[in-house]
Design an enzyme around this catalytic site. Sequence first.
Site, short mmCIF file in Angstrom:
data_model
loop_
_atom_site.label_atom_id
_atom_site.label_comp_id
_atom_site.label_asym_id
_atom_site.label_seq_id
_atom_site.Cartn_x
_atom_site.Cartn_y
_atom_site.Cartn_z
N GLN A 10 52.54 79.30 31.88
CA GLN A 10 54.00 79.20 31.77
C GLN A 10 54.67 80.04 32.85
OE1 GLN A 10 55.20 79.56 27.73
NE2 GLN A 10 57.35 79.92 28.20
N SER A 90 46.72 81.92 30.20
CA SER A 90 47.51 81.84 28.97
C SER A 90 47.57 80.41 28.45
CB SER A 90 48.91 82.43 29.22
OG SER A 90 49.66 82.50 28.03
N LEU A 91 48.73 79.79 28.53
CA LEU A 91 48.90 78.40 28.12
C LEU A 91 47.85 77.50 28.76
CD1 LEU A 91 50.57 75.93 27.05
CD2 LEU A 91 51.91 76.14 29.15
N ARG A 115 52.34 75.80 19.28
CA ARG A 115 52.20 77.17 19.79
C ARG A 115 53.51 77.67 20.38
NH1 ARG A 115 50.66 79.44 24.94
NH2 ARG A 115 49.27 81.27 24.80
N HIS A 199 51.67 87.96 24.59
CA HIS A 199 50.38 88.65 24.74
C HIS A 199 50.48 90.14 24.38
CE1 HIS A 199 48.53 85.05 26.24
NE2 HIS A 199 49.54 84.90 27.07
N GLN A 248 44.11 85.25 21.58
CA GLN A 248 44.70 85.17 22.92
C GLN A 248 46.19 85.38 22.93
OE1 GLN A 248 46.64 82.16 24.37
NE2 GLN A 248 45.37 81.56 26.10
#
Length: 312
Positions: A10, A90-91, A115, A199, A248
């Site tokens: 992202q 991440s994503l 999510r 995160h 995560q």
Amino acid sequence: MKLAFLYAGQGSQHAGMGADLYEQFSAFRRVFEEAAQSLAFDLKTVCFKDPDGVINQTQYTQPCMVAFAAGVTEVLREAGIVPAYAAGLSLGEYSALECAGVFDAKTAVELTAFRGKAMAEAASGHDCGMTAVMMLDRGTLQRCCEQASALGVVQICNYNCPGQLVVSGDQAAVNRAAALARDAGAKRCIPLKVSGPFHTSLMHPAGDALRERFADVNFAPMKFPVLFNCLGREKSEEDTIPALLERQVQSSVYWEDTVRRLAELGVDTAIEIGPGKALSGFVKKTVGSAITCHTVETAEQLTQLLTEMREV
């Protein structure tokens, strides 16, 4: 050649992304349309035009990015280009898992839409911040965060590459950590525009929501290894993918460690899939010329890559 696919996270999204790919590649178009069926908004309108200015909102960004990545992955797959390893920032980890056959594109888009909404809800009501810290070592920045935590939650959320770390959490604590980092020798501290303390432990509610959602999802075995953000490497036999994805969202992204591990595994070529070229920059700053990176965002870049790969 040992190939890895790297999937953008992202932050690199923008209106217009994927429009030329949709027009020129039938495989991209097919996957994109299949993914769109599972969403409560018009995927093409948001990605290609974004008339309402929502693409930067987490609940829209995440499924848009994953649909884009799945479309490009399918074009490469049809051309016989399959990686030995995959990883995503991440994503992007969801796109890496889709590429590895853990779930299909439609499921990946559904999960990331969920999510994104769960992360937005977890962030609601928090005065949060995120700051990139340049040219300070991990240990020193960790001590800065520990000292600043008297003002709230602040954690190192991203280990991007040597000389680039990111802290996130409660705004007051982030500001204090940044001030301490500057005093400790950081070259620069750059506030980032974000919609949540991603995160960090403040995302714990999102992790709980994902755990419940994953109970209804079939996770197939990986066709090739994916390197996971919260580990910086491949998973062990004891690790489960649902548990790693739950972890995560609320723990640090070890991207520098991931890149170093790819190099250790013999990867010498990587394809960055997604808008922008941030990951390629991180790779260069981490392992230099040991891994050659190709970026794929436009139809022109994809066409050129397909030509180059046929000649290898």
